[in-house]
Design a protein around this motif. Structure first.
Motif, PDB file in Angstrom:
ATOM      1  N   HIS A  79      -2.591   7.273  11.597  1.00 28.18           N
ATOM      2  CA  HIS A  79      -1.423   6.387  11.614  1.00 28.18           C
ATOM      3  C   HIS A  79      -0.761   6.299  10.239  1.00 28.18           C
ATOM      4  O   HIS A  79       0.454   6.160  10.135  1.00 28.18           O
ATOM      5  N   LEU A  80      -1.575   6.375   9.203  1.00 31.90           N
ATOM      6  CA  LEU A  80      -1.055   6.232   7.846  1.00 31.90           C
ATOM      7  C   LEU A  80      -0.177   7.410   7.441  1.00 31.90           C
ATOM      8  O   LEU A  80       0.906   7.223   6.866  1.00 31.90           O
ATOM      9  N   HIS A  83       5.015   9.733   5.456  1.00 35.20           N
ATOM     10  CA  HIS A  83       6.045  10.778   5.510  1.00 35.20           C
ATOM     11  C   HIS A  83       7.407  10.189   5.875  1.00 35.20           C
ATOM     12  O   HIS A  83       8.441  10.628   5.360  1.00 35.20           O
ATOM     13  N   LEU A  84       7.411   9.191   6.741  1.00 38.16           N
ATOM     14  CA  LEU A  84       8.664   8.497   7.056  1.00 38.16           C
ATOM     15  C   LEU A  84       9.216   7.813   5.823  1.00 38.16           C
ATOM     16  O   LEU A  84      10.441   7.828   5.584  1.00 38.16           O
ATOM     17  N   ILE A  98       9.686  -1.757   9.374  1.00 38.03           N
ATOM     18  CA  ILE A  98       9.212  -0.712  10.285  1.00 38.03           C
ATOM     19  C   ILE A  98       7.688  -0.820  10.340  1.00 38.03           C
ATOM     20  O   ILE A  98       7.024  -0.713   9.305  1.00 38.03           O
ATOM     21  N   PHE A  99       7.150  -1.033  11.511  1.00 40.23           N
ATOM     22  CA  PHE A  99       5.716  -1.288  11.634  1.00 40.23           C
ATOM     23  C   PHE A  99       5.078  -0.320  12.623  1.00 40.23           C
ATOM     24  O   PHE A  99       5.737   0.207  13.526  1.00 40.23           O
ATOM     25  N   ASP A 100       3.792  -0.076  12.416  1.00 41.62           N
ATOM     26  CA  ASP A 100       3.035   0.755  13.351  1.00 41.62           C
ATOM     27  C   ASP A 100       2.975   0.064  14.710  1.00 41.62           C
ATOM     28  O   ASP A 100       2.809  -1.157  14.797  1.00 41.62           O
ATOM     29  N   SER A 101       3.088   0.847  15.766  1.00 40.15           N
ATOM     30  CA  SER A 101       3.175   0.276  17.110  1.00 40.15           C
ATOM     31  C   SER A 101       1.952  -0.552  17.498  1.00 40.15           C
ATOM     32  O   SER A 101       2.022  -1.358  18.425  1.00 40.15           O
ATOM     33  N   THR A 102       0.835  -0.376  16.789  1.00 43.87           N
ATOM     34  CA  THR A 102      -0.370  -1.144  17.098  1.00 43.87           C
ATOM     35  C   THR A 102      -0.388  -2.508  16.422  1.00 43.87           C
ATOM     36  O   THR A 102      -1.230  -3.351  16.748  1.00 43.87           O
TER      37      THR A 102
END
Length: 475
Positions: free
Chosen positions: A31-32, A37-38, A126-130
């Motif tokens: 996930h990291l 990269h984004l 912007i956050f990780d979907s989890t």
């Protein structure tokens, strides 16, 4: 010794466009990496970028472009995940989100960024979907949020509470021995055995809660960012667009993120030490001759499976590079034990290491195949380099991804069932030397070119990142 030319150079970083984005990754390898990269891609297009992270698995700012700010928040991960190991990753995610909510650390960090004088406007989180707790923290402060889906578009569609309600209502789940090979006609090309089956887990209520939260994080966002491309999942992306765009949740397919901009090529996101001696060893091997074997950073095998893999590799007669990381073998803290006589049997044509610089390995001309668990990052990296796959998915989104590798893209072989050395040997030879493998290699080369076209100047992924930046600036 790269395989091909790579994407066209991204635009040079432009002056800050009066807006800042804050990124909140889940601090685990799969996930990291895409989140970092984004960060590089948004920075290259002139946005000020801040990454909120924990000390646990903290990224090294020196490995990333100057100008990206890294802000540490007090750790909640070790305390959250340690007692949850018996319930697997799902329970860990719930514990982590609960700890983030109760501590308020992320909310406090965001509030501090909002209060900074003279800083660019904080346009979105912007956050990780989890990490639904991160979204809640941003929304509570009036910050628009966008969700990053680090898996495929297929898994984005699949892991939603309404989909699993449908799968139960229509009798696909719970899975039984008699229906494992049944096609799921509502989700082609998937079969029942490709589905994540919550009934196999000890706490089904936890699973339903995670699926519900995954659904809510999207419906409560101002957009969805997907690490995929039109060349891979155009049909799935159209379905997602039709479902969400009219609700004010536009999807942006900007993958593969690790190659979206050329400056990402030098970014190091691995959390484990990479043994670079394998590159020199690959230099001594014939082109296309080596099978690279790596099951990622979280998958486990049993000691018996390790033994069968070892002798399957040995008996195949093929050169191989095998990553046997610390903790690979279930319930063994350090390394699984390779069988007696294995290393002498493969001397000169087999190399075993703890961790590899995977992007370099897959790009090396000596590598002709990749035995993978089909984690999404590994799959994208293999596709980008045109390397055909021997798929051995274990859980979660790996299962549908492997189905796409074999039946939609037709760039690999699926190795399922009980691991047995004879079957392993047979699968390796099929991929690496038989006629079926030759056809698969040609398809892998063709798909590689299609994906790379998406990353060229004017390609669909480059257009999507530009639209994403425009969308962020409009929030």
């Amino acid at each position: 010794m790269a395989r091909g030319d790579g994407p066209a150079p991204a635009p040079a970083p432009t002056p800050a466009r009066g807006a800042r984005v804050v990124l909140c990754p889940l601090s685990f390898q799969g996930h990291l990496s895409p989140m970092l990269h984004l960060a590089g891609a948004l920075h290259a297009r002139g946005l000020a970028v801040t990454v909120l992270h924990t000390a646990f698995n903290a990224p090294d700012p020196a490995r990333h472009p100057a100008g990206i700010t890294f802000v540490a928040v007090p750790d909640v991960i070790p305390e959250a995940v340690a007692p949850a190991t018996n319930n697997g990753g799902i329970a860990k995610l719930l514990a982590l989100n609960a700890a983030m909510e109760s501590s308020g650390h992320v909310r406090h960090a965001l509030a501090s960024l909002l209060a900074e004088e003279g800083a660019p406007r904080l346009a979105c989180l912007i956050f990780d979907s989890t990490l639904s707790a991160a979204q809640d923290a941003g929304a509570g402060l009036g910050i628009p949020t966008l969700v990053l889906q680090t898996g495929s578009a297929t898994s984005f569609r699949l892991f939603r509470s309404n989909i699993y309600d449908m799968l139960h209502d229509k009798g696909y789940l719970p899975a039984t021995e008699s229906n494992l090979h049944m096609p799921v006609k509502e989700l082609p090309p998937l079969q029942v055995r490709d589905l994540f089956d919550p009934s196999k887990l000890p706490n089904k209520e936890i699973v339903h809660k995670i699926l519900s939260r995954a659904t809510e994080t999207t419906t409560n966002s101002s957009g969805a960012i997907l690490n995929t491309s039109e060349a891979l999942e155009s049909h799935e992306l159209q379905i997602i667009h039709d479902k969400f765009a009219h609700k004010g949740i536009p999807p942006f397919a900007i993958g593969p993120l690790h190659k979206l901009i050329t400056s990402n090529n030098g970014v190091e996101t691995s959390l484990l030490h990479q043994d670079r001696s394998c590159i020199k060893w690959l230099d001594t091997q014939a082109p296309g001759s080596v099978l690279y074997v790596n099951f990622g950073s979280v998958v486990h095998v049993t000691q018996d499976e390790l033994t069968e893999i070892a002798w399957g590799l040995a008996n195949s007669g093929k050169p191989f590079l095998w990553v046997v990381r610390r903790g690979l073998v279930l319930l063994v803290d350090k390394h699984g034990e390779l069988p007696d006589g294995f290393m002498p049997a493969v001397e000169g044509r087999g190399k075993v290491i703890e961790w590899a610089p995977q992007l370099e390995v897959l790009a090396h001309p000596a590598v002709g195949g990749f035995w993978t668990h089909n984690g999404w990052n590994s799959t994208l990296e293999s596709i980008y380099e045109g390397v055909p796959m021997l798929s051995r998915p274990i859980f979660g989104d790996q299962l549908p991804t492997a189905r796409y590798v074999r039946d939609i893209w037709k760039i690999g072989i699926l190795l399922d069932g009980v691991l047995e050395r004879g079957e392993v040997e047979k699968a390796i030879k099929k991929l690496m030397e038989e006629d079926e493998g030759a056809v698969i290699r040609e398809r892998a080369k063709e798909l590689k070119e299609k994906v790379r076209m998406c990353l060229d100047s004017g390609g669909s992924s480059q257009q999507a990142i530009d639209k994403l930046v425009d969308h962020i600036l409009s929030l």
